[in-house]
Design a protein around this motif. Structure first.
Motif, short mmCIF file in Angstrom:
data_model
loop_
_atom_site.label_atom_id
_atom_site.label_comp_id
_atom_site.label_asym_id
_atom_site.label_seq_id
_atom_site.Cartn_x
_atom_site.Cartn_y
_atom_site.Cartn_z
N VAL A 64 0.86 -1.18 0.00
CA VAL A 64 0.00 0.00 0.00
C VAL A 64 0.90 1.23 0.00
O VAL A 64 1.75 1.39 0.87
CB VAL A 64 -0.93 0.02 1.23
CG1 VAL A 64 -1.86 1.24 1.16
CG2 VAL A 64 -1.74 -1.27 1.31
N LEU A 65 0.71 2.09 -1.01
CA LEU A 65 1.51 3.30 -1.15
C LEU A 65 0.61 4.52 -1.00
O LEU A 65 -0.57 4.48 -1.38
CB LEU A 65 2.19 3.36 -2.53
CG LEU A 65 3.28 2.35 -2.88
CD1 LEU A 65 2.70 0.96 -3.10
CD2 LEU A 65 4.03 2.81 -4.13
N SER A 66 1.17 5.60 -0.49
CA SER A 66 0.46 6.87 -0.41
C SER A 66 1.26 7.92 -1.16
O SER A 66 2.49 7.97 -1.05
CB SER A 66 0.27 7.30 1.05
OG SER A 66 -0.39 8.56 1.11
N MET A 67 0.55 8.75 -1.95
CA MET A 67 1.26 9.75 -2.76
C MET A 67 0.30 10.85 -3.18
O MET A 67 -0.93 10.64 -3.22
CB MET A 67 1.84 9.08 -4.01
CG MET A 67 0.78 8.62 -5.01
SD MET A 67 1.41 7.46 -6.23
CE MET A 67 1.52 5.97 -5.21
N GLU A 89 -7.31 8.20 3.66
CA GLU A 89 -8.11 8.72 4.77
C GLU A 89 -7.29 9.61 5.70
O GLU A 89 -7.84 10.48 6.39
CB GLU A 89 -8.71 7.56 5.58
CG GLU A 89 -9.62 6.64 4.79
CD GLU A 89 -8.86 5.52 4.12
OE1 GLU A 89 -7.60 5.56 4.12
OE2 GLU A 89 -9.51 4.61 3.58
N LEU A 90 -5.97 9.41 5.72
CA LEU A 90 -5.12 10.18 6.63
C LEU A 90 -4.65 11.49 6.03
O LEU A 90 -4.16 12.36 6.76
CB LEU A 90 -3.89 9.34 7.03
CG LEU A 90 -4.21 8.01 7.73
CD1 LEU A 90 -2.91 7.25 8.04
CD2 LEU A 90 -5.02 8.24 9.00
N ILE A 119 -3.58 10.17 -2.49
CA ILE A 119 -4.33 8.97 -2.84
C ILE A 119 -3.59 7.77 -2.29
O ILE A 119 -2.39 7.84 -1.97
CB ILE A 119 -4.50 8.82 -4.37
CG1 ILE A 119 -3.14 8.72 -5.05
CG2 ILE A 119 -5.33 9.95 -4.93
CD1 ILE A 119 -3.23 8.32 -6.51
N LYS A 120 -4.32 6.66 -2.17
CA LYS A 120 -3.73 5.42 -1.69
C LYS A 120 -3.78 4.40 -2.82
O LYS A 120 -4.83 4.20 -3.43
CB LYS A 120 -4.50 4.92 -0.47
CG LYS A 120 -3.91 3.67 0.17
CD LYS A 120 -4.56 3.40 1.52
CE LYS A 120 -6.03 3.08 1.38
NZ LYS A 120 -6.66 2.70 2.66
N ARG A 157 -9.88 -5.44 -0.74
CA ARG A 157 -10.51 -5.57 0.58
C ARG A 157 -11.23 -4.28 0.95
O ARG A 157 -12.28 -4.32 1.59
CB ARG A 157 -9.44 -5.90 1.62
CG ARG A 157 -9.97 -6.07 3.05
CD ARG A 157 -10.98 -7.20 3.14
NE ARG A 157 -11.54 -7.30 4.48
CZ ARG A 157 -11.03 -8.05 5.44
NH1 ARG A 157 -9.95 -8.77 5.21
NH2 ARG A 157 -11.60 -8.10 6.62
N ASP A 158 -10.65 -3.13 0.58
CA ASP A 158 -11.32 -1.85 0.88
C ASP A 158 -12.71 -1.83 0.27
O ASP A 158 -13.67 -1.39 0.90
CB ASP A 158 -10.50 -0.68 0.34
CG ASP A 158 -9.24 -0.44 1.15
OD1 ASP A 158 -9.14 -1.01 2.26
OD2 ASP A 158 -8.37 0.28 0.67
N ARG A 159 -12.83 -2.28 -0.96
CA ARG A 159 -14.14 -2.29 -1.63
C ARG A 159 -15.09 -3.25 -0.92
O ARG A 159 -16.27 -2.95 -0.75
CB ARG A 159 -13.98 -2.70 -3.10
CG ARG A 159 -13.28 -1.65 -3.95
CD ARG A 159 -13.09 -2.17 -5.36
NE ARG A 159 -12.33 -1.22 -6.16
CZ ARG A 159 -12.87 -0.43 -7.06
NH1 ARG A 159 -14.16 -0.44 -7.26
NH2 ARG A 159 -12.13 0.39 -7.76
N LEU A 160 -14.58 -4.42 -0.54
CA LEU A 160 -15.43 -5.38 0.15
C LEU A 160 -15.89 -4.83 1.49
O LEU A 160 -17.06 -4.94 1.85
CB LEU A 160 -14.67 -6.69 0.35
CG LEU A 160 -15.43 -7.80 1.07
CD1 LEU A 160 -16.69 -8.18 0.30
CD2 LEU A 160 -14.55 -9.01 1.30
#
Length: 221
Positions: free
Chosen positions: A131-134, A164-165, A170-171, A209-212
């Motif tokens: 998981v990357l954030s940018m 979310e943070l 975006i993640k 998993r986020d979508r689920l």
């Protein structure tokens, strides 16, 4: 997997001359809260249990009652992720599917969508999750893919979501075909990509998993 492949052939559409009583009986039989209504092969809306159950006269036809979600549907060629997003956004348990002529083809239930999710997860096989954030302006899947492939790995699937943070970021969640992330993480960090989480095969996390989680939360399943 596309919408056309997920249509539930066991649940037919209601007709405008069907009664409220019939609609409610079918909802109970098929264990759904909504059913599609069609007129001359055209989708005209969903009959919902919430609105019908309040009516005193159960002999009214569906042509005489207000239908909902007239503009809510997916096209038959759309990915099942799109089906999930339509269900989540509108908080519905069935999603109508239309063809190029805007004719009604059938509905997809939430259970159908969850089954498709499970199949896709199984087909992805072993691997790991990064998981990357940018910042959105820095997002380039082609560049990230090139860096990962240079370390002899491949991206099996990718999912972009809000961070979310940090509302300005975006993640990016990546499913990779390798369990050894050491070199990949070092390469990405060298190019100033921030890794926020990693999950090796066998952990309780998977791509999508986020979508689920969103689906289960909003539809109270």
């Amino acid at each position: 997997m596309i919408a056309e492949e997920l249509i539930n052939q066991m649940i037919p559409p209601l007709k405008v001359y069907d009664t409220v009583d019939k609609a409610l009986r079918w909802m109970d039989e098929f264990r759904v809260n909504e059913l599609a209504v069609a007129r001359n092969r055209k989708y005209i809306g969903l009959a919902t249990e919430v609105s019908l159950i309040e009516l005193n006269d159960r002999n009214l036809t569906l042509e005489q009652v207000k239908l909902e979600f007239q503009d809510v549907h997916v096209m038959h060629f759309q990915h099942f992720y799109d089906v999930m997003e339509v269900a989540i956004k509108n908080k519905i348990q069935v999603v109508p599917v239309l063809d190029e002529l805007q004719e009604f083809m059938g509905i997809i239930t939430i259970n159908d969508t969850l089954a498709a999710f499970g199949q896709m997860s199984a087909l992805q096989g072993q691997g790991s999750i990064l998981v990357l954030s940018m910042p959105e302006r820095d997002y380039s899947l082609s560049q990230i893919s090139r860096l990962i492939e240079e370390d002899s790995a491949k991206i099996l699937s990718a999912y972009v979501s809000p961070d979310e943070l940090d509302p300005y970021n975006i993640k990016l969640t990546l499913k990779l075909n390798t369990t050894d992330l050491t070199r990949i993480i070092a390469t990405l960090e060298r190019f100033e990509y921030r890794i926020t989480a990693q999950f090796q095969d066998g952990s309780n996390y998977d791509v999508g998993r986020d979508r689920l989680d969103m689906l289960l939360k909003y539809l109270d399943i």
